[in-house]
Design a protein around this motif. Structure first.
Motif, PDB file in Angstrom:
ATOM      1  N   PRO A   1       0.655  -1.197   0.077  1.00 53.14           N
ATOM      2  CA  PRO A   1       0.085   0.128   0.024  1.00 53.14           C
ATOM      3  C   PRO A   1       0.942   1.359   0.142  1.00 53.14           C
ATOM      4  O   PRO A   1       0.187   2.218  -0.414  1.00 53.14           O
ATOM      5  CB  PRO A   1      -0.637  -0.023   1.223  1.00 53.14           C
ATOM      6  CG  PRO A   1       0.032  -1.151   2.188  1.00 53.14           C
ATOM      7  CD  PRO A   1       0.602  -1.954   1.449  1.00 53.14           C
ATOM      8  N   ASP A   2       2.183   1.356   0.304  1.00 46.09           N
ATOM      9  CA  ASP A   2       3.024   2.206   0.536  1.00 46.09           C
ATOM     10  C   ASP A   2       3.955   2.534  -0.581  1.00 46.09           C
ATOM     11  O   ASP A   2       4.933   3.284  -0.567  1.00 46.09           O
ATOM     12  CB  ASP A   2       3.504   2.376   1.904  1.00 46.09           C
ATOM     13  CG  ASP A   2       4.430   1.294   2.267  1.00 46.09           C
ATOM     14  OD1 ASP A   2       4.197   0.081   1.712  1.00 46.09           O
ATOM     15  OD2 ASP A   2       5.358   1.255   3.144  1.00 46.09           O
ATOM     16  N   ILE A   3       3.955   1.654  -1.585  1.00 48.83           N
ATOM     17  CA  ILE A   3       4.952   1.388  -2.532  1.00 48.83           C
ATOM     18  C   ILE A   3       4.440   1.621  -4.090  1.00 48.83           C
ATOM     19  O   ILE A   3       3.539   0.905  -4.120  1.00 48.83           O
ATOM     20  CB  ILE A   3       5.957   0.309  -2.454  1.00 48.83           C
ATOM     21  CG1 ILE A   3       6.505   0.311  -1.011  1.00 48.83           C
ATOM     22  CG2 ILE A   3       7.025   0.230  -3.443  1.00 48.83           C
ATOM     23  CD1 ILE A   3       7.512  -0.987  -0.845  1.00 48.83           C
ATOM     24  N   GLU A   4       4.707   2.365  -4.748  1.00 49.42           N
ATOM     25  CA  GLU A   4       4.540   2.420  -6.217  1.00 49.42           C
ATOM     26  C   GLU A   4       5.681   2.280  -7.154  1.00 49.42           C
ATOM     27  O   GLU A   4       6.634   3.276  -7.001  1.00 49.42           O
ATOM     28  CB  GLU A   4       3.652   3.730  -6.360  1.00 49.42           C
ATOM     29  CG  GLU A   4       3.240   4.008  -8.007  1.00 49.42           C
ATOM     30  CD  GLU A   4       2.778   5.183  -8.270  1.00 49.42           C
ATOM     31  OE1 GLU A   4       2.127   5.607  -9.198  1.00 49.42           O
ATOM     32  OE2 GLU A   4       2.674   6.030  -7.228  1.00 49.42           O
ATOM     33  N   VAL A   5       5.552   1.461  -8.041  1.00 43.05           N
ATOM     34  CA  VAL A   5       6.420   1.323  -9.138  1.00 43.05           C
ATOM     35  C   VAL A   5       6.229   2.020 -10.302  1.00 43.05           C
ATOM     36  O   VAL A   5       5.113   2.195 -10.853  1.00 43.05           O
ATOM     37  CB  VAL A   5       6.534  -0.156  -9.749  1.00 43.05           C
ATOM     38  CG1 VAL A   5       7.635  -0.455 -10.737  1.00 43.05           C
ATOM     39  CG2 VAL A   5       6.905  -1.107  -8.672  1.00 43.05           C
ATOM     40  N   VAL A   6       7.156   3.303 -10.539  1.00 40.45           N
ATOM     41  CA  VAL A   6       6.618   4.127 -11.442  1.00 40.45           C
ATOM     42  C   VAL A   6       7.307   4.013 -12.720  1.00 40.45           C
ATOM     43  O   VAL A   6       6.849   4.557 -13.920  1.00 40.45           O
ATOM     44  CB  VAL A   6       7.178   5.565 -10.989  1.00 40.45           C
ATOM     45  CG1 VAL A   6       6.182   6.011  -9.665  1.00 40.45           C
ATOM     46  CG2 VAL A   6       8.617   5.708 -10.683  1.00 40.45           C
ATOM     47  N   GLY A   7       8.204   2.943 -12.917  1.00 39.97           N
ATOM     48  CA  GLY A   7       8.876   2.833 -14.155  1.00 39.97           C
ATOM     49  C   GLY A   7       9.880   1.782 -14.221  1.00 39.97           C
ATOM     50  O   GLY A   7      10.195   1.248 -13.129  1.00 39.97           O
TER      51      GLY A   7
END
Length: 222
Positions: free
Chosen positions: A26-32
């Protein structure tokens, strides 16, 4: 706060696997994702991730050079978590010198991967247990005379020098606190002061400075 992550690896399966694990948090986003070091540099500059998972061996520009170039951008640069399949590889020490803030083996468990990203994003440094003391002692057996941050070690207090020796052995803040019989918060304060006095970014650079200056030598006790 969401931790923005860029994954750089020349193997699509590795990128997909790590991406699925991290995006599920919930606190991590893979942006690329990047397939080589050159693309990693370009995307890091464009997307401004907090953390880059960087493979050491990639085509065109390898992970070490990509780390060095990003680190040269100063405070705006992301923190680099280096990935390797080699638990005794000279490349890892070179990556430490280039400015990587952490290291993990690619066969890391998913919970360790997630924890490592959070640790790095939080401003700490991380060395996988399999890489810590043996790697340092294997590849820093040729301390270089003086120079750089090593010159400032003599300006540290005796307690700060004790902390440097324990950091150089790969101990965590909790382990250092137990060894010195102080609180973990006190250790964090000491580490922060050491970094400030020596002009270093994190504890990985403290390890490099301690060994290369000869302040700590492979095989000696703290």
């Amino acid at each position: 706060m969401t931790i923005r992550v860029l994954i750089a690896d020349d193997q699509a399966l590795v990128r997909d696997g790590f991406g699925m694990i991290l995006d599920a948090q919930p606190d991590i986003e893979v942006v690329g994702e990047a397939s080589d070091g050159r693309e990693a540099i370009e995307l890091a500059r464009e997307l401004r991730p907090d953390v880059v998972l960087m493979d050491i061996r990639m085509p065109h520009v390898d992970g070490i050079e990509a780390t060095r170039r990003l680190g040269a951008e100063g405070a705006a640069s992301p923190r680099i978590l280096m990935l390797t399949t080699f638990d005794g590889d000279d490349y890892v020490y070179e990556a430490m010198k280039a400015g990587a803030s952490g290291f993990l083996l690619k066969d890391v468990r998913r919970d360790e991967l997630v924890s490592a990203v959070r640790v790095i994003a939080g401003g700490d440094a991380l060395l996988a247990p399999a890489l810590t003391r043996r790697l340092i002692e294997d590849f820093v057996r040729r301390p270089r005379p003086g120079g750089g941050a090593g010159e400032g070690l003599g300006e540290l207090t005796e307690r700060e020098r004790e902390v440097v020796r324990l950091v150089a052995r790969g101990l965590s803040n909790a382990e250092i606190a137990a060894s010195l019989v102080v609180s973990e918060a006190t250790v964090k304060t000491h580490v922060a002061r050491i970094l400030s006095k020596l002009g270093l970014r994190d504890r990985v650079q403290v390890v490099v400075a301690a060994y290369e200056s000869g302040f700590v030598r492979p095989g000696e006790d703290a």
